[in-house]
Design an enzyme around this catalytic site. Structure first.
Site, PDB file in Angstrom:
ATOM      1  N   HIS A 126     -43.505 -89.864  12.071  1.00  0.00           N
ATOM      2  CA  HIS A 126     -44.202 -89.919  13.427  1.00  0.00           C
ATOM      3  C   HIS A 126     -45.170 -90.653  13.372  1.00  0.00           C
ATOM      4  O   HIS A 126     -45.682 -90.821  11.877  1.00  0.00           O
ATOM      5  CB  HIS A 126     -45.067 -87.713  12.876  1.00  0.00           C
ATOM      6  N   CYS A 127     -45.966 -91.657  13.868  1.00  0.00           N
ATOM      7  CA  CYS A 127     -47.346 -92.143  14.164  1.00  0.00           C
ATOM      8  C   CYS A 127     -48.028 -91.716  14.793  1.00  0.00           C
ATOM      9  O   CYS A 127     -48.014 -91.293  16.187  1.00  0.00           O
ATOM     10  CB  CYS A 127     -46.374 -93.307  14.885  1.00  0.00           C
ATOM     11  N   ILE A 128     -49.597 -91.776  14.750  1.00  0.00           N
ATOM     12  CA  ILE A 128     -50.359 -90.969  14.229  1.00  0.00           C
ATOM     13  C   ILE A 128     -50.948 -92.482  15.849  1.00  0.00           C
ATOM     14  O   ILE A 128     -51.854 -91.661  16.751  1.00  0.00           O
ATOM     15  CB  ILE A 128     -51.775 -91.246  13.297  1.00  0.00           C
TER      16      ILE A 128
END
Length: 293
Positions: A126-128
């Site tokens: 998951h990439c912020i």
């Protein structure tokens, strides 16, 4: 700071602001200071960098908005399917992987994301910075975005260094260095961007060559340690060799590798493995189970 997927968050605003600032400094300060916007070389470099910046923004938007891959609600693994030589099972108990939060079985390489609150097909992480998961459907888009950003950062750094060196004698004669100071500040900001995107790009190239996700890499480290402890040899089941790994992730058409909108290979439910055997010998297959978390 993390927000719900699909929402504009502070990291996204920061990325867009950085792209805008670097673009302005490069095209309207660095290029005029070194080559001049009235020259053919200046116009060509400004146009090339503008096209690259637009590609960065376009792929960034796609990475944010593209769904990473949803698990079909009716998905149930078929343990009697001769086309599926392995099934991922829980490390404890040996049961087929089942997501209690989503109330459905997990396909191979799928994982539950606590931020997105659902299972993601072939989840990488998951990439912020995109407020989204990187999974089966948008992995290639994410990779192309990182490639474009790394290339644009390197290009901008070359123009900025050239402008800073070229404008130094003129600034000493005129006694003014305000454009040069802005150019140098932009160069300082670019250093960590160029370094981080280059490392990230290199990391994902390594993962592609071994047909792994970030999650599978860390799981593989543990699996390898457990296998060595038991006197066995661990082999990543989806590793088909550099050639087939690259084509399985980026697609069969080399000309479309840098095109973020080209279709993905497969449906994200079933993947080729090193245990696959030609159909003519499928009667002799032995089903193997891969212990995954």
């Amino acid at each position: 700071m993390a927000g719900r997927p699909g929402y504009v968050t502070l990291p996204i605003i920061s990325v867009l602001a950085a792209i805008g600032y670097v673009y302005y400094t490069t095209v309207f300060l660095a290029v005029p200071a070194w080559l001049g916007l009235a020259t053919a070389a200046g116009v060509a470099n400004a146009a090339a960098y503008t096209a690259l910046a637009l590609a960065c923004v376009a792929t960034y938007g796609l990475a944010i908005t593209r769904d990473p891959g949803r698990v079909p609600p009716a998905f149930v693994p078929d343990v009697e399917d001769a086309q599926t030589p392995i099934h991922e099972i829980k490390r404890k108990g040996g049961d087929l992987r089942y997501c209690q939060k989503c109330s459905h079985y997990k396909p191979p390489r799928a994982h539950h994301c606590r931020v997105c609150k659902r299972c993601i097909l072939r989840m990488d992480h998951h990439c912020i910075w995109i407020n989204n998961c990187v999974g089966h459907e948008n992995y290639k888009i994410f990779l192309v975005f990182v490639l474009y950003v790394a290339t644009a950062s390197l290009y901008s750094m070359i123009l900025i260094i050239g402008a800073a060196v070229h404008s130094a004698p003129k600034d000493e004669q005129s006694g003014s260095d305000s454009p040069r100071s802005s150019i140098i500040i932009c160069g300082v900001i670019l250093c960590p961007i160029l370094l981080s995107t280059s490392i990230l790009l290199g990391w994902h190239v390594y993962l592609i060559l071994h047909n792994k996700t970030t999650i599978e890499y860390h799981e593989g480290v543990r699996a390898m340690w457990l296998a060595e402890k038991a006197g066995n040899l661990y082999h990543h089941p989806y590793d088909l060799g550099f050639y087939h790994n690259t084509f399985s992730v980026l697609g069969p058409n080399i000309l479309c590798w840098l095109c973020p909108v080209s279709r993905n290979t497969g449906n994200g439910i079933r993947f080729r493995t090193s245990y696959d055997i030609p159909l003519s010998t499928s009667a002799f297959k032995k089903e193997e189970h891969l212990s995954m978390s």
